[in-house]
Write a protein that holds these residues in place. Sequence first.
Motif, PDB file in Angstrom:
ATOM      1  N   SER A   1       1.600   3.016 -30.323  1.00  0.00           N
ATOM      2  CA  SER A   1       0.293   3.618 -30.061  1.00  0.00           C
ATOM      3  C   SER A   1      -0.448   4.003 -31.330  1.00  0.00           C
ATOM      4  O   SER A   1      -1.657   4.227 -31.301  1.00  0.00           O
ATOM      5  CB  SER A   1       0.465   4.855 -29.163  1.00  0.00           C
TER       6      SER A   1
ATOM      7  N   CYS B   1       3.591  -0.328 -27.283  1.00  0.00           N
ATOM      8  CA  CYS B   1       2.775   0.534 -26.436  1.00  0.00           C
ATOM      9  C   CYS B   1       2.272  -0.269 -25.239  1.00  0.00           C
ATOM     10  O   CYS B   1       1.585  -1.274 -25.403  1.00  0.00           O
ATOM     11  CB  CYS B   1       1.596   1.110 -27.224  1.00  0.00           C
TER      12      CYS B   1
ATOM     13  N   ASP C   1       4.532   4.558 -25.276  1.00  0.00           N
ATOM     14  CA  ASP C   1       5.370   3.899 -26.268  1.00  0.00           C
ATOM     15  C   ASP C   1       6.763   3.667 -25.704  1.00  0.00           C
ATOM     16  O   ASP C   1       7.381   4.587 -25.152  1.00  0.00           O
ATOM     17  CB  ASP C   1       5.471   4.741 -27.540  1.00  0.00           C
TER      18      ASP C   1
END
Length: 321
Positions: free
Chosen positions: A160, A225, A230
């Motif tokens: 992410s 992600c 995640d």
Amino acid sequence: DGDTVEAKVIKECSDYDVARIERIISPSPFREEHPCPVSGRCGGCTYVGITREHELELKRRTVGSTMRKAGLGGLNVAPVLAAPERYGYRNKLQLPIAVGKDGKAIMGYYAPRSHEIIPCTDCLLQSPVMSGIATWLCEQIERRGITGARHLFMRSGTDSRGEVSLAVCLVSESRPKEIEKLADELLSSFPSVTGFLLNYNTADTNVILGERYELIRGTEYVTDCLCGVDFRISPASFYQVNRGGAELAYELAGIRSGDRVLDLYCGIGSIGLSVTSGINDVSLTGIEIVPAAVENAVYNAERAGFRVLEREELASASGRR
């Protein structure tokens, strides 16, 4: 659709025939030039050489045909949702390795219904960095005289925060000499590689990965992600190879607050955790048998905000957010 061809029937069935195109007399307007030089021999990309729009329509018709054969002819099949990327989307790569008739190492894909390897380290479906690593390792295997190598296995992810991780795994019958030196040169040549592993497989089967791993350098995990969550992914764990396509499917789940979700064959928990992302007061139970995947699933669930309430080793884990 729209081709005029000369074809040879190669299989006759009760309600359909299978034919092979011998010559295209007049091409369909849906045909287009394609950039893959080995698609005719590899057979991996069924829809290569036609427009993207027609590819999606053919897939929609295939679903409808399958439904009719199952006695569900009254269903209306909606248009196919297309993933964002047509090429370069695969986050997992596995290539068989062999020695050619000329004594040189080859790496690529099996031709349909055979054990013939079509040399190809730069498939359009994989990322350019994976292609570069595959080409480099094939050259190193030949130059160093490495024997016993059976497959190259790679997995990549982007978390992410936008950080890229890439694990490279060489499947081998034995431990190659100076494997640490090879690993150091790999990580030096390709900075995106975050881990290099050996997988030992001596079984005379078509199963790619053996049960034993050895971490040579870095970390065995990659992080990706999916739907804002995640995920830590180990080499043996299942994970969708097309993240964009998976996100389109998971967004249709429609999970609401108060729901109880059962994720069967959950792997690292990617489906259950994705469809419950951002939803409070929801319980999630995952069922899985692969030990590494269970460890990943528990880690990923806790990282996604779940309290793991109960866990039975190698069988299930339950949690609530």
